[in-house]
Design a protein around this motif. Sequence first.
Motif, PDB file in Angstrom:
ATOM      1  N   PHE A 109     -91.564  50.175  28.513  1.00  0.00           N
ATOM      2  CA  PHE A 109     -90.303  50.954  28.422  1.00  0.00           C
ATOM      3  C   PHE A 109     -89.161  50.729  27.718  1.00  0.00           C
ATOM      4  N   SER A 110     -89.204  49.463  27.095  1.00  0.00           N
ATOM      5  CA  SER A 110     -88.076  49.319  26.259  1.00  0.00           C
ATOM      6  C   SER A 110     -88.545  49.492  24.731  1.00  0.00           C
ATOM      7  N   PHE A 111     -89.768  49.313  24.275  1.00  0.00           N
ATOM      8  CA  PHE A 111     -90.090  49.526  22.839  1.00  0.00           C
ATOM      9  C   PHE A 111     -91.183  50.545  22.551  1.00  0.00           C
ATOM     10  N   THR A 112     -91.228  51.397  23.462  1.00  0.00           N
ATOM     11  CA  THR A 112     -91.916  52.772  22.917  1.00  0.00           C
ATOM     12  C   THR A 112     -90.800  54.077  22.634  1.00  0.00           C
ATOM     13  N   ALA A 113     -91.062  54.324  21.382  1.00  0.00           N
ATOM     14  CA  ALA A 113     -89.933  55.307  21.029  1.00  0.00           C
ATOM     15  C   ALA A 113     -90.688  56.448  20.481  1.00  0.00           C
ATOM     16  N   VAL A 114     -91.372  57.246  21.189  1.00  0.00           N
ATOM     17  CA  VAL A 114     -92.176  58.496  20.731  1.00  0.00           C
ATOM     18  C   VAL A 114     -91.326  59.662  19.946  1.00  0.00           C
ATOM     19  N   GLU A 115     -91.802  59.739  18.817  1.00  0.00           N
ATOM     20  CA  GLU A 115     -91.264  60.730  17.851  1.00  0.00           C
ATOM     21  C   GLU A 115     -91.539  62.080  18.459  1.00  0.00           C
ATOM     22  N   PRO A 116     -90.569  63.180  18.564  1.00  0.00           N
ATOM     23  CA  PRO A 116     -91.055  64.675  18.807  1.00  0.00           C
ATOM     24  C   PRO A 116     -92.162  65.229  17.973  1.00  0.00           C
ATOM     25  N   PRO A 117     -93.126  65.755  18.679  1.00  0.00           N
ATOM     26  CA  PRO A 117     -94.226  66.161  17.957  1.00  0.00           C
ATOM     27  C   PRO A 117     -93.640  67.381  17.117  1.00  0.00           C
ATOM     28  N   PRO A 118     -94.629  67.990  16.188  1.00  0.00           N
ATOM     29  CA  PRO A 118     -94.235  69.047  15.388  1.00  0.00           C
ATOM     30  C   PRO A 118     -94.252  70.414  16.361  1.00  0.00           C
ATOM     31  N   ALA A 119     -93.489  71.490  15.847  1.00  0.00           N
ATOM     32  CA  ALA A 119     -93.270  72.375  16.579  1.00  0.00           C
ATOM     33  C   ALA A 119     -94.803  73.175  16.723  1.00  0.00           C
ATOM     34  N   PRO A 120     -94.984  73.767  17.916  1.00  0.00           N
ATOM     35  CA  PRO A 120     -96.136  74.531  17.938  1.00  0.00           C
ATOM     36  C   PRO A 120     -96.245  75.852  17.209  1.00  0.00           C
ATOM     37  N   VAL A 121     -97.279  76.279  16.750  1.00  0.00           N
ATOM     38  CA  VAL A 121     -97.399  77.516  15.847  1.00  0.00           C
ATOM     39  C   VAL A 121     -97.161  78.770  16.777  1.00  0.00           C
ATOM     40  N   GLU A 122     -97.419  78.492  18.054  1.00  0.00           N
ATOM     41  CA  GLU A 122     -97.341  79.710  19.042  1.00  0.00           C
ATOM     42  C   GLU A 122     -96.833  79.162  20.146  1.00  0.00           C
ATOM     43  N   HIS A 149     -95.616  53.820  19.463  1.00  0.00           N
ATOM     44  CA  HIS A 149     -95.664  55.198  19.332  1.00  0.00           C
ATOM     45  C   HIS A 149     -95.785  55.854  20.769  1.00  0.00           C
ATOM     46  N   SER A 150     -96.884  55.279  21.341  1.00  0.00           N
ATOM     47  CA  SER A 150     -97.517  55.926  22.718  1.00  0.00           C
ATOM     48  C   SER A 150     -98.308  55.135  23.375  1.00  0.00           C
ATOM     49  N   TRP A 151     -98.635  55.370  24.765  1.00  0.00           N
ATOM     50  CA  TRP A 151     -99.543  54.809  25.442  1.00  0.00           C
ATOM     51  C   TRP A 151     -99.988  55.574  26.564  1.00  0.00           C
ATOM     52  N   ILE A 152    -101.334  55.152  27.151  1.00  0.00           N
ATOM     53  CA  ILE A 152    -101.919  55.993  28.334  1.00  0.00           C
ATOM     54  C   ILE A 152    -102.641  55.043  28.904  1.00  0.00           C
ATOM     55  N   LEU A 153    -102.796  55.146  30.171  1.00  0.00           N
ATOM     56  CA  LEU A 153    -103.675  54.546  31.101  1.00  0.00           C
ATOM     57  C   LEU A 153    -104.400  55.288  32.059  1.00  0.00           C
ATOM     58  N   THR A 154    -105.648  55.492  31.895  1.00  0.00           N
ATOM     59  CA  THR A 154    -106.599  56.386  32.746  1.00  0.00           C
ATOM     60  C   THR A 154    -107.364  55.407  33.659  1.00  0.00           C
ATOM     61  N   VAL A 193     -85.226  47.194  15.004  1.00  0.00           N
ATOM     62  CA  VAL A 193     -86.149  48.442  15.332  1.00  0.00           C
ATOM     63  C   VAL A 193     -85.618  49.399  16.287  1.00  0.00           C
ATOM     64  N   CYS A 194     -85.999  50.593  16.156  1.00  0.00           N
ATOM     65  CA  CYS A 194     -85.411  51.616  16.982  1.00  0.00           C
ATOM     66  C   CYS A 194     -85.948  51.654  18.505  1.00  0.00           C
ATOM     67  N   SER A 195     -85.260  51.231  18.966  1.00  0.00           N
ATOM     68  CA  SER A 195     -85.498  51.092  20.821  1.00  0.00           C
ATOM     69  C   SER A 195     -84.507  51.228  21.523  1.00  0.00           C
ATOM     70  N   CYS A 196     -84.942  51.359  22.727  1.00  0.00           N
ATOM     71  CA  CYS A 196     -83.888  51.479  23.941  1.00  0.00           C
ATOM     72  C   CYS A 196     -84.287  50.455  25.096  1.00  0.00           C
ATOM     73  N   ILE A 197     -83.444  49.296  24.904  1.00  0.00           N
ATOM     74  CA  ILE A 197     -83.540  48.304  25.853  1.00  0.00           C
ATOM     75  C   ILE A 197     -83.196  48.619  27.237  1.00  0.00           C
ATOM     76  N   LYS A 198     -84.152  48.683  28.185  1.00  0.00           N
ATOM     77  CA  LYS A 198     -83.718  48.983  29.524  1.00  0.00           C
ATOM     78  C   LYS A 198     -83.404  47.693  30.410  1.00  0.00           C
ATOM     79  N   GLU A 199     -82.370  47.971  31.411  1.00  0.00           N
ATOM     80  CA  GLU A 199     -81.904  47.134  32.167  1.00  0.00           C
ATOM     81  C   GLU A 199     -82.915  46.252  32.678  1.00  0.00           C
TER      82      GLU A 199
END
Length: 559
Positions: free
Chosen positions: A494-507, A284-289, A360-366
């Motif tokens: 980068f080939s197997f992360t398919a982030v779904e669009p978050p819900p629309a903001p209230v404001e 779904h997502s990943w982050i490195l800090t 699965v839903c993915s976009c295999i990169k070169e």
Amino acid sequence: MPHASDEGRMSNYFESIKNSWDEDYDSALLTACNIYQVFLNTEETLLLEQCKGDTFDTVKRFEDYLQKLQFLMQKRMDHTTAYLLHKSYEVYKQTNESSFFAINGDWKVYLWVNHMKNPRLRVLNEPTLQITISIPKAFAFANVAIRLYHQSLNPPSESTDVYVSVGGILMVDILSIPPSSRSAKGWTFEHVTMMTNSVSRLGYPFAGDSAPSPIGLEFILPSNIIVSETVPEVGWWDDEEHCWKKDGITELEYDKMNRNLRFQTLRARPHAVIQSRVKYYPYHSWILTPISETKALFVLETHGNAIKIEIGRRWCRLLDTPFPECNHIIGQDLDPLVLLKRLSRCGLHLMPVDSDSELVCSCIKESKVERYVCDDIAIAITACAIASSKWNAEADRDSCVVRILEIPDPCFPPTFEKSKDIRMVLYKAKGNAILNMSERKSKEYKEELLGEFHASIMVTLREIIGQNSLEKMEKGDPGFTDCFKCLALGLRLFSFTAVEPPPAPVEVVNESPLPADGSIQEQTEEAAPTTIESNQAASAANNPDIKEISKADSSAPIS
């Protein structure tokens, strides 16, 4: 034990195993466990060679080692079984016992020889092994033996379907009983056949049995197998089609508290708990800090599970997972691919291959672009946080998109949820450039650039981040940056992360397009809350190396 890199010692080891055998199951299991350790070391050495991009000949040699080790392990067990089958006549006459067994950790073997010919016998139970076998009526007068053998080794060969085994294999064998020896005039005559030092598998159902009854099996699952379902799936291995099958397996029951698995089967084949190899894809997502100039916290969010890994100089350390079955791995300093492989053995598969994209839903990169982005973006992790972008899945196969955020002080890091200084970076084979897009505010993917393409991320960020951060990147420890590169390539981020669009903001505030001059400081990434940021804070509270992170505002949940 020999190391896979020592070709001479490996050759001697193979000859030693091939030319010797064990007279009892205790010794046979000890030998099997030793071979298994050599197998694991060879498998992990193979992963390291593949990560280095070593020669085809070296990789092929290690793959051949794995096949030989698996063959020799089975050959040794069959030789011991053949000896005990011949010996069973004498043992039965002296003790009225018709079974042999042994246990070594999760490795178990049980052999029952039908000398009794008791029509009322329906259940074989060995409390020491915590194994129960319910035998059909057809076995009552059959001149056969039943062997159950559980090994922790999962077959290295790939299944042609979506399933993989976890926790090892339970081999169910119906064996011929060799003829007994005969004595005459002080001489003992032994029949010398192929069953003298091997076994003859009969299979099941028996020939001519038009309505066979199933064999019942009950045993305890190893403690390191992840069972997230109410009842795990069980399959048997089809050698001809090279895949796991479930037909003929019925009455599946599972006691989660005691990890007791019960089922019935019509096959005398290797059985295993099976699992979809794409169960945790796409991510779904990943982050490195960054925590310091040589340490970072990486959090992977996949199907509601947060996997937290600390990255250091040439090692990765598992900090936390939602699965207690993986607790024995936590805190170990391991090579990135070795860590992923050990998680896979528990049933947490995080090492996808191109063919998984068909499931699965993915976009295999070169391949060239994917290796380039992992290699180049790793340079930035000494001074910047990097994170997945939903636009990466929208980009073509020749493009990768990643978010990047400067971290001037790791003790007080800004977050992707609140910072105004997030850059979107586009990677292609020709280089990387800043992309004029926002994770939240942009409505569709467009490759509108805020500058030229550059070969290195350092050049791209030269006019954007501070001089101190640039110096950190220039002096970055290769052991640290290479470690993340290897982890990212193993995970195929980068080939197997398919982030779904978050819900629309209230404001919605300030929906004006990004300025063309490249100044995006006033544009805030109003991304949906994510669990990764909160997971980082939790890890910081429990790990002394990461405590500084908790000083920052990381209360927002990741979507």
